[in-house]
Scaffold this active site. Structure first.
Site, PDB file in Angstrom:
ATOM      1  N   ILE A 110       0.803  -1.087   0.020  1.00  0.00           N
ATOM      2  CA  ILE A 110       0.042  -0.209   0.141  1.00  0.00           C
ATOM      3  C   ILE A 110       0.828   1.397   0.194  1.00  0.00           C
ATOM      4  O   ILE A 110       1.954   1.302   0.847  1.00  0.00           O
ATOM      5  CB  ILE A 110      -1.061   0.158   1.177  1.00  0.00           C
ATOM      6  CG1 ILE A 110      -1.811   1.228   1.039  1.00  0.00           C
ATOM      7  CG2 ILE A 110      -0.199   0.110   2.448  1.00  0.00           C
ATOM      8  CD1 ILE A 110      -3.230   1.225   1.866  1.00  0.00           C
ATOM      9  N   TYR A 111       0.576   2.199  -0.872  1.00  0.00           N
ATOM     10  CA  TYR A 111       1.489   3.371  -1.186  1.00  0.00           C
ATOM     11  C   TYR A 111       1.814   3.916   0.257  1.00  0.00           C
ATOM     12  O   TYR A 111       2.789   4.533   0.327  1.00  0.00           O
ATOM     13  CB  TYR A 111       0.730   4.318  -2.128  1.00  0.00           C
ATOM     14  CG  TYR A 111       1.448   5.616  -2.203  1.00  0.00           C
ATOM     15  CD1 TYR A 111       2.629   5.698  -2.861  1.00  0.00           C
ATOM     16  CD2 TYR A 111       0.806   6.730  -1.421  1.00  0.00           C
ATOM     17  CE1 TYR A 111       3.066   7.010  -3.390  1.00  0.00           C
ATOM     18  CE2 TYR A 111       1.350   7.985  -1.647  1.00  0.00           C
ATOM     19  CZ  TYR A 111       2.724   8.224  -2.409  1.00  0.00           C
ATOM     20  OH  TYR A 111       3.291   9.470  -2.725  1.00  0.00           O
ATOM     21  N   ILE A 112       0.632   4.104   1.135  1.00  0.00           N
ATOM     22  CA  ILE A 112       0.761   5.116   2.317  1.00  0.00           C
ATOM     23  C   ILE A 112       1.902   4.834   3.307  1.00  0.00           C
ATOM     24  O   ILE A 112       2.375   5.730   4.149  1.00  0.00           O
ATOM     25  CB  ILE A 112      -0.537   5.062   3.062  1.00  0.00           C
ATOM     26  CG1 ILE A 112      -0.432   6.133   3.956  1.00  0.00           C
ATOM     27  CG2 ILE A 112      -0.800   3.915   3.899  1.00  0.00           C
ATOM     28  CD1 ILE A 112      -1.726   6.782   4.635  1.00  0.00           C
ATOM     29  N   TYR A 113       2.589   3.400   3.039  1.00  0.00           N
ATOM     30  CA  TYR A 113       3.471   2.720   3.867  1.00  0.00           C
ATOM     31  C   TYR A 113       5.002   3.420   3.470  1.00  0.00           C
ATOM     32  O   TYR A 113       5.647   3.568   4.348  1.00  0.00           O
ATOM     33  CB  TYR A 113       3.677   1.326   4.019  1.00  0.00           C
ATOM     34  CG  TYR A 113       2.593   0.762   4.702  1.00  0.00           C
ATOM     35  CD1 TYR A 113       1.705   1.273   5.482  1.00  0.00           C
ATOM     36  CD2 TYR A 113       2.426  -0.831   4.599  1.00  0.00           C
ATOM     37  CE1 TYR A 113       0.786   0.926   6.103  1.00  0.00           C
ATOM     38  CE2 TYR A 113       1.400  -1.476   5.272  1.00  0.00           C
ATOM     39  CZ  TYR A 113       0.479  -0.529   5.993  1.00  0.00           C
ATOM     40  OH  TYR A 113      -0.584  -1.287   6.819  1.00  0.00           O
ATOM     41  N   GLY A 114       4.992   3.707   2.142  1.00  0.00           N
ATOM     42  CA  GLY A 114       6.132   4.663   1.868  1.00  0.00           C
ATOM     43  C   GLY A 114       7.278   3.720   1.768  1.00  0.00           C
ATOM     44  O   GLY A 114       8.584   4.129   1.956  1.00  0.00           O
TER      45      GLY A 114
END
Length: 72
Positions: free
Chosen positions: A32-36
């Site tokens: 997931i993108y938000i984890y970076g």
């Protein structure tokens, strides 16, 4: 084995967790993108490909884009 690596993990922990998952036979990585942590996931996959453990066509990486409204 279920391993969850969250956004607050250290980069080297993320990379190692992905390497361990691949070694254990995991071939689907759900991100997931938000984890970076895209760089760390990529590094681990690249390492395992270069090591000859897995081929790129055997790995499936999925990602989710989080809706801003969900965090409302």
């Amino acid at each position: 084995m279920t391993e969850k690596v969250f956004a607050d993990s250290k980069p080297e922990e993320v990379t190692q967790a992905v390497k361990d998952a691949i070694d254990a036979g995991y071939r689907h990585l759900d991100c997931i993108y938000i984890y970076g942590n895209e760089v760390e996931v990529e590094e681990a996959i690249r390492f395992k490909i270069e090591e000859g453990v897995v081929r790129r066509e055997d790995i499936f990486v999925t990602s989710k884009v989080l809706s801003v409204e969900a965090w409302g």
